[in-house]
Design an enzyme around this catalytic site. Structure first.
Site, mmCIF file in Angstrom:
data_model
loop_
_atom_site.group_PDB
_atom_site.id
_atom_site.type_symbol
_atom_site.label_atom_id
_atom_site.label_comp_id
_atom_site.label_asym_id
_atom_site.label_seq_id
_atom_site.Cartn_x
_atom_site.Cartn_y
_atom_site.Cartn_z
ATOM 1 N N THR A 147 -1.955 5.859 1.249
ATOM 2 C CA THR A 147 -3.178 5.061 1.184
ATOM 3 C C THR A 147 -3.436 4.383 2.527
ATOM 4 O O THR A 147 -2.531 3.815 3.126
ATOM 5 C CB THR A 147 -3.065 3.986 0.083
ATOM 6 O OG1 THR A 147 -2.769 4.616 -1.162
ATOM 7 C CG2 THR A 147 -4.363 3.201 -0.051
ATOM 8 N N LEU A 198 0.866 -1.166 0.000
ATOM 9 C CA LEU A 198 0.000 0.000 0.000
ATOM 10 C C LEU A 198 0.906 1.220 0.000
ATOM 11 O O LEU A 198 1.829 1.303 0.808
ATOM 12 C CB LEU A 198 -0.904 0.045 1.239
ATOM 13 C CG LEU A 198 -2.085 -0.929 1.330
ATOM 14 C CD1 LEU A 198 -2.883 -0.645 2.599
ATOM 15 C CD2 LEU A 198 -2.994 -0.827 0.106
ATOM 16 N N ASP A 199 0.655 2.164 -0.895
ATOM 17 C CA ASP A 199 1.435 3.388 -0.898
ATOM 18 C C ASP A 199 1.331 4.084 0.458
ATOM 19 O O ASP A 199 0.318 3.961 1.160
ATOM 20 C CB ASP A 199 0.930 4.344 -1.986
ATOM 21 C CG ASP A 199 1.191 3.809 -3.383
ATOM 22 O OD1 ASP A 199 2.120 3.006 -3.540
ATOM 23 O OD2 ASP A 199 0.453 4.215 -4.301
ATOM 24 N N ARG A 200 2.349 4.835 0.788
ATOM 25 C CA ARG A 200 2.369 5.546 2.070
ATOM 26 C C ARG A 200 1.071 6.331 2.331
ATOM 27 O O ARG A 200 0.525 6.259 3.433
ATOM 28 C CB ARG A 200 3.570 6.486 2.123
ATOM 29 C CG ARG A 200 3.663 7.284 3.412
ATOM 30 C CD ARG A 200 4.756 8.318 3.331
ATOM 31 N NE ARG A 200 4.907 9.027 4.593
ATOM 32 C CZ ARG A 200 5.725 10.063 4.769
ATOM 33 N NH1 ARG A 200 6.454 10.503 3.763
ATOM 34 N NH2 ARG A 200 5.803 10.657 5.946
#
Length: 258
Positions: A72, A68-70
């Site tokens: 998100t 998961l992107d930072r």
């Protein structure tokens, strides 16, 4: 848990992540916006990471199964052994794991459909310095369904109103920033997206709602358990910032939280 505070004069208190699911093979947590999954060259000033926090909370080593992107928030799944990590890796590769996201976008996106738009791989200057920059675009598909829309009678730029949509998204493939790039391709970028978003709408949102973040939430994971073979569904509730937005835009949270 909402976005993590930036480190200022003193070390911030160590976060405690909400455990959404745990057995002897898997553990899932609710990752807040602003938290890295693990260390990278981008995190020089960061103190805490989801992998480290989960490891410390449950007292054993964990294996990250997806990214998961930072910015998100939402469901983040870890394996508790190399074998489980291998089996779940195969499941992700075989696309037998269903991921469901929710986004708040600019504009009134209506209806539903499949975005089938190949994406060039996004490369990090340091982490991907040996990757061929001329690599062909990779296939990328994302199902979307517009759930509700809202309008604010506020002037931003040349427009005398601000429009939003709440969109449910189910990616088929897993390219870097896929959902963010696909919605930008449709011209309905995610609110708070500093890479692909609207540089007029984002500041307005920050001021009007009182916080700054990417409005993308990993709501749900559905998969077959790699050991028991039972169907598993893991959900992460919308945090308080999301709920505040729903309330101010008069959106029905119950209907959006299937």
């Amino acid at each position: 848990m909402t976005e993590l505070l930036e480190n200022q004069d003193e070390t911030p208190e160590k976060p405690v992540l909400k455990i959404l699911y745990q057995d002897e093979y898997l553990v899932a947590v609710d990752k807040p916006s602003g938290l890295f999954v693990h260390r990278s060259y981008m995190d020089k000033d960061e103190i805490y990471f989801a992998l480290q926090l989960v490891r410390d909370q449950i007292g054993q080593y964990v294996y990250p199964l997806h990214r998961l992107d930072r910015p998100t928030s939402g469901v983040l799944l870890f394996g508790l052994s190399e074998e489980v990590a291998r089996l779940m890796g195969q499941a992700f590769t075989n696309k037998t794991i269903q991921k469901t996201y929710y986004a708040l976008t600019r504009g009134h996106l209506l209806g539903e459909g499949l975005v089938d738009y190949p994406l060039k791989e996004k490369l990090d200057k340091i982490g991907d310095k040996y990757v061929d920059p001329n690599k062909e675009a990779q296939e990328a598909q994302t199902y979307f369904e517009s759930l509700d829309t809202a309008t604010l009678n506020e002037t931003v730029g040349k427009y005398n109103s601000v429009r939003y949509s709440v969109v449910k998204l189910m990616p088929v493939t897993g390219r870097r920033h896929q959902i963010r790039r696909h919605l930008a391709h449709l011209r309905y970028p995610i609110i708070g997206d500093i890479n692909y978003g609207d540089n007029k709408q984002n500041p307005f949102f920050n001021q009007y709602f009182g916080f700054k973040r990417l409005m993308l939430h990993a709501k749900k994971l559905n998969f077959t358990h790699p050991i028991t073979q039972k169907p598993i569904e893991i959900q992460a509730d919308f945090d308080q910032q999301w709920q505040n937005v729903f309330e101010r835009l008069s959106l029905n949270v119950a209907e959006l939280s299937d």
